[in-house]
Scaffold this motif. Structure first.
Motif, PDB file in Angstrom:
ATOM      1  N   GLY A 272      40.433  31.237  -5.176  1.00  0.00           N
ATOM      2  CA  GLY A 272      40.049  32.256  -3.714  1.00  0.00           C
ATOM      3  C   GLY A 272      40.012  31.502  -2.664  1.00  0.00           C
ATOM      4  O   GLY A 272      40.657  30.731  -1.936  1.00  0.00           O
ATOM      5  N   TRP A 273      38.607  31.485  -2.000  1.00  0.00           N
ATOM      6  CA  TRP A 273      38.387  30.901  -0.660  1.00  0.00           C
ATOM      7  C   TRP A 273      38.276  29.467  -0.926  1.00  0.00           C
ATOM      8  O   TRP A 273      37.975  28.697  -0.078  1.00  0.00           O
ATOM      9  N   ASN A 274      38.116  28.712  -2.203  1.00  0.00           N
ATOM     10  CA  ASN A 274      37.835  27.341  -2.566  1.00  0.00           C
ATOM     11  C   ASN A 274      38.951  26.606  -1.903  1.00  0.00           C
ATOM     12  O   ASN A 274      40.127  26.674  -2.369  1.00  0.00           O
ATOM     13  N   VAL A 275      38.376  25.770  -1.033  1.00  0.00           N
ATOM     14  CA  VAL A 275      39.329  24.605  -0.286  1.00  0.00           C
ATOM     15  C   VAL A 275      38.892  23.251  -0.678  1.00  0.00           C
ATOM     16  O   VAL A 275      37.832  22.917  -0.651  1.00  0.00           O
ATOM     17  N   PRO A 276      39.880  22.703  -1.558  1.00  0.00           N
ATOM     18  CA  PRO A 276      39.553  21.318  -2.147  1.00  0.00           C
ATOM     19  C   PRO A 276      38.712  20.518  -0.915  1.00  0.00           C
ATOM     20  O   PRO A 276      39.381  20.369   0.216  1.00  0.00           O
ATOM     21  N   GLY A 277      37.507  19.746  -1.289  1.00  0.00           N
ATOM     22  CA  GLY A 277      36.928  19.011  -0.443  1.00  0.00           C
ATOM     23  C   GLY A 277      36.140  19.242   0.762  1.00  0.00           C
ATOM     24  O   GLY A 277      35.790  18.575   1.489  1.00  0.00           O
ATOM     25  N   LEU A 278      36.280  20.724   0.969  1.00  0.00           N
ATOM     26  CA  LEU A 278      35.563  21.050   2.145  1.00  0.00           C
ATOM     27  C   LEU A 278      34.086  20.791   2.121  1.00  0.00           C
ATOM     28  O   LEU A 278      33.468  20.785   3.147  1.00  0.00           O
ATOM     29  N   ALA A 279      33.737  20.958   0.606  1.00  0.00           N
ATOM     30  CA  ALA A 279      32.110  21.106   0.652  1.00  0.00           C
ATOM     31  C   ALA A 279      31.591  19.402   1.019  1.00  0.00           C
ATOM     32  O   ALA A 279      30.554  19.296   1.357  1.00  0.00           O
ATOM     33  N   LEU A 280      32.518  18.583   1.090  1.00  0.00           N
ATOM     34  CA  LEU A 280      32.319  17.522   1.573  1.00  0.00           C
ATOM     35  C   LEU A 280      32.112  17.168   3.157  1.00  0.00           C
ATOM     36  O   LEU A 280      31.513  16.219   3.697  1.00  0.00           O
ATOM     37  N   PHE A 282      31.606  19.971   5.395  1.00  0.00           N
ATOM     38  CA  PHE A 282      30.798  21.093   5.775  1.00  0.00           C
ATOM     39  C   PHE A 282      29.713  21.581   4.872  1.00  0.00           C
ATOM     40  O   PHE A 282      30.216  21.594   3.477  1.00  0.00           O
ATOM     41  N   SER A 283      28.545  21.790   5.382  1.00  0.00           N
ATOM     42  CA  SER A 283      27.498  22.384   4.144  1.00  0.00           C
ATOM     43  C   SER A 283      27.877  23.849   3.726  1.00  0.00           C
ATOM     44  O   SER A 283      28.038  24.654   4.661  1.00  0.00           O
ATOM     45  N   PRO A 284      27.906  24.105   2.652  1.00  0.00           N
ATOM     46  CA  PRO A 284      28.211  25.386   2.080  1.00  0.00           C
ATOM     47  C   PRO A 284      27.002  26.454   2.729  1.00  0.00           C
ATOM     48  O   PRO A 284      25.870  26.162   2.651  1.00  0.00           O
ATOM     49  N   GLY A 285      27.524  27.377   2.958  1.00  0.00           N
ATOM     50  CA  GLY A 285      26.799  28.589   3.692  1.00  0.00           C
ATOM     51  C   GLY A 285      26.870  28.470   5.135  1.00  0.00           C
ATOM     52  O   GLY A 285      26.226  29.369   5.980  1.00  0.00           O
ATOM     53  N   SER A 286      27.204  27.394   5.916  1.00  0.00           N
ATOM     54  CA  SER A 286      27.394  27.390   7.218  1.00  0.00           C
ATOM     55  C   SER A 286      28.574  28.019   7.737  1.00  0.00           C
ATOM     56  O   SER A 286      29.313  28.325   7.049  1.00  0.00           O
ATOM     57  N   ILE A 287      28.503  28.478   9.089  1.00  0.00           N
ATOM     58  CA  ILE A 287      29.764  29.073   9.799  1.00  0.00           C
ATOM     59  C   ILE A 287      30.753  28.255   9.582  1.00  0.00           C
ATOM     60  O   ILE A 287      32.177  28.755   9.252  1.00  0.00           O
ATOM     61  N   PRO A 288      31.020  27.014  10.041  1.00  0.00           N
ATOM     62  CA  PRO A 288      32.274  26.367   9.800  1.00  0.00           C
ATOM     63  C   PRO A 288      32.902  26.415   8.543  1.00  0.00           C
ATOM     64  O   PRO A 288      33.996  26.609   8.384  1.00  0.00           O
ATOM     65  N   PHE A 289      31.866  26.304   7.484  1.00  0.00           N
ATOM     66  CA  PHE A 289      32.524  26.249   5.989  1.00  0.00           C
ATOM     67  C   PHE A 289      33.110  27.385   5.827  1.00  0.00           C
ATOM     68  O   PHE A 289      34.041  27.537   4.965  1.00  0.00           O
TER      69      PHE A 289
END
Length: 351
Positions: A272-280, A282-289
């Motif tokens: 789905g929307w999961n992008v590998p390494g994105l959580a490292l 940006f903070s999950p729940g933030s607008i950039p994330f």
């Protein structure tokens, strides 16, 4: 803002539906343009490039052409059903859009936590399968109501093809359901957020993914499974007798179905929307994330749309008996085997 107010909730849902439907219609319009340009490249020609810079306004020119074309209705057609069929096809195609999650939860000023899905409920996947199976009624009724042998043959072919491949398509998703333990599409995507966003279902469910992709191409009547509208045999199949806006509705329904099939494949198999390494980063729940997650989601969807176009420019059409044999004698046993393997591994605690 008081989001518990039912009037505000209804207004926000109507706004979300309006935005989603318009964005999807624009994606569909430019998918048609992309298909014509890519097929032109594959075939050593340019494709449409005259209307606007590089042909970017071609979809709007096509829309005007459909609006101003002459409406031709066969004299012996069953009028009510003839007019109803394209509406059934396009409505069934668009109804599934409300349950697809396009991004993660995001915290917005004044709104608090917002889920990027129009309607989330426990049986969303069952809803998708139920609604998409209604689309065949539009095609079958169009073939019957047109009072044309070409249209009738196309409608009958489509009914037989969809019944055959619907079974394999449904079974290909059972493996994901067994692993996830839920029919909630949002929950299925969230379960794939492990390993820093790389815990995609395609790895343990590769067989199911291949069966799903093959069945989905057949479900949407695309090459090499486009027998219901085989130009060399049936003129245009079930929509031979349709013109102007009624033809445009069938045209839209086909490409919306391509989009929704790609969205479902992305949701169930590609994280789905999961992008590998994105959580490292940006903070999950933030607008950039959320923004980069939505972009990643649509990149995966566009990959599937490109695959559709690439197959159309590459593969020849099946013969109808080959098409049916492939569905019943190969895809269905493989889908059943995948269900048995997945159930065994889940029972053993491996998955």
């Amino acid at each position: 803002m008081d989001l518990s107010n039912p009037y505000i909730q209804a207004a926000l849902q109507f706004l979300a539906i309006f935005i989603t439907f318009n964005v999807v219609l624009m994606i569909v319009a430019y998918t048609v343009l992309a298909e014509r340009r890519i097929l032109g490249f594959i075939q050593g020609r340019l494709g449409p490039n005259r209307v606007g810079p590089g042909g970017v306004l071609q979809p709007f020119a096509d829309l005007l052409k459909f609006i101003f074309k002459e409406e031709i209705v066969p004299d012996k057609s069953t009028r009510f059903v003839y007019f109803l069929a394209p509406l059934i096809a396009v409505t069934a195609a668009m109804m599934t859009l409300i349950v697809y999650p396009f991004g993660p939860r995001v915290t917005l000023p004044y709104f608090g936590q917002v889920e990027l899905v129009i309607a989330r409920f426990d049986i969303a996947l069952l809803y998708v399968l139920a609604v998409t199976s209604i689309g065949v009624y539009g095609i079958a009724l169009a073939g019957w109501a047109s009072n044309s042998k070409y249209s009738l043959m196309g409608g009958l072919r489509s009914s037989a093809q969809m019944i055959s491949y619907e079974l394999s398509l449904g079974l290909s998703l059972v493996g994901v359901i067994l692993m996830s333990g839920t029919l909630d599409l949002y929950e299925i995507v969230e379960q794939q957020s492990g390993w820093y966003g790389f815990k995609w279902n395609i790895f343990p469910q590769f067989i199911g993914f291949v069966v799903y992709l093959t069945s989905a191409i057949a479900e949407t009547n695309r090459v090499p499974f486009d027998l219901p509208e085989a130009e060399t045999e049936l003129v245009a199949g079930f929509h031979t007798e349709y013109s102007a806006l009624k033809f445009a509705l069938f045209f839209m329904a086909e490409y919306i179905n391509m989009f929704t099939v790609s969205v479902l494949a992305t949701t169930l198999f590609l994280g789905g929307w999961n992008v590998p390494g994105l959580a490292l980063l940006f903070s999950p729940g933030s607008i950039p994330f959320a923004v980069f997650s939505v972009i990643g989601f649509f990149v995966k969807v566009f990959f599937f749309l490109f695959l559709y176009i690439w197959l159309r420019g590459t593969l020849p059409r099946f013969r109808f008996d080959q098409l049916m044999s492939f569905g019943w004698k190969f895809l269905l046993p493989v889908a059943l085997l995948n269900v048995v393997l997945t159930a065994t591994l889940v029972w053993l605690g491996v998955l």
